[in-house]
Design an enzyme around this catalytic site. Structure first.
Site, mmCIF file in Angstrom:
data_model
loop_
_atom_site.group_PDB
_atom_site.id
_atom_site.type_symbol
_atom_site.label_atom_id
_atom_site.label_comp_id
_atom_site.label_asym_id
_atom_site.label_seq_id
_atom_site.Cartn_x
_atom_site.Cartn_y
_atom_site.Cartn_z
ATOM 1 N N ILE A 111 7.883 2.555 -2.192
ATOM 2 C CA ILE A 111 9.008 2.976 -1.190
ATOM 3 C C ILE A 111 8.223 2.603 0.297
ATOM 4 O O ILE A 111 8.031 2.135 0.880
ATOM 5 C CB ILE A 111 8.457 4.711 -1.904
ATOM 6 C CG1 ILE A 111 8.752 5.135 -2.721
ATOM 7 C CG2 ILE A 111 9.448 5.309 -0.261
ATOM 8 C CD1 ILE A 111 8.113 7.079 -2.751
ATOM 9 N N GLY A 164 1.109 -1.085 0.715
ATOM 10 C CA GLY A 164 0.280 0.126 -0.369
ATOM 11 C C GLY A 164 0.795 1.199 0.279
ATOM 12 O O GLY A 164 0.629 2.261 -0.089
ATOM 13 N N HIS A 165 1.792 1.342 0.013
ATOM 14 C CA HIS A 165 3.139 2.558 -0.168
ATOM 15 C C HIS A 165 4.123 2.406 -1.180
ATOM 16 O O HIS A 165 4.932 2.163 -0.934
ATOM 17 C CB HIS A 165 3.682 2.572 1.073
ATOM 18 C CG HIS A 165 4.038 3.556 1.583
ATOM 19 N ND1 HIS A 165 5.160 4.020 2.047
ATOM 20 C CD2 HIS A 165 3.540 4.900 2.826
ATOM 21 C CE1 HIS A 165 5.273 5.475 2.084
ATOM 22 N NE2 HIS A 165 4.460 5.291 3.013
ATOM 23 N N TYR A 166 3.686 2.677 -2.430
ATOM 24 C CA TYR A 166 2.261 2.687 -3.009
ATOM 25 C C TYR A 166 2.534 2.075 -4.316
ATOM 26 O O TYR A 166 3.189 1.229 -4.462
ATOM 27 C CB TYR A 166 3.113 4.624 -4.245
ATOM 28 C CG TYR A 166 2.492 5.389 -2.941
ATOM 29 C CD1 TYR A 166 1.532 5.867 -2.066
ATOM 30 C CD2 TYR A 166 3.837 5.871 -1.880
ATOM 31 C CE1 TYR A 166 1.846 7.213 -0.878
ATOM 32 C CE2 TYR A 166 4.311 6.677 -0.987
ATOM 33 C CZ TYR A 166 2.846 6.925 -0.423
ATOM 34 O OH TYR A 166 3.199 8.162 0.515
#
Length: 133
Positions: free
Chosen positions: A48, A41-43
């Protein structure tokens, strides 16, 4: 600080004591793989490794080489952090930690780099359990 990070710090330089400064230093590497849960979820299109996860890698590395005379320590504060470059899947973090005595505890200063250069600096303050009673 509890963050779902799979990465494990591997020692590359054993702890050493500097008699003049009283500091204890050590070096670690941490492989950041695509399997890290935070990348989902990041991204999604540009993964990252979050700064808080970099700090968690530093904390784990530091706490694995506490100075022998430090006794029981408790993380009291994140004194400062500076993130200077993104960390991506496939990066390997080089983490250099230095422990220095402070009144009532210890300070741990860390420099973090990837193969592209400096990624972060972190300063943590630990309090001696005896001092916190």
């Amino acid at each position: 600080m509890t963050t779902a990070v799979l990465a494990t710090a591997r020692p590359v330089r054993e702890p050493a004591h500097d008699e003049d400064s009283g500091a204890w230093t050590a070096g670690f590497t941490v492989a950041i793989t695509e399997q890290e849960p935070v990348f989902a979820g990041h991204y999604p299109d540009f993964p990252i490794f979050p700064g808080v996860c970099v700090m968690e890698c530093v904390r784990r590395a530091a706490e694995s080489v506490r100075p022998p005379q430090a006794g029981d320590l408790r993380l009291a504060a994140v004194e400062s952090t500076r993130f200077t470059a993104a960390v991506h899947p496939g990066d390997e973090l080089a983490v250099e930690v230095a422990w220095t005595p402070r009144a009532g505890g210890w300070r741990c200063t860390a420099k973090v780099a990837t193969q592209r250069g400096k990624a972060a600096s972190v300063r943590l303050r630990y309090r001696s359990e005896e001092a916190s009673c």
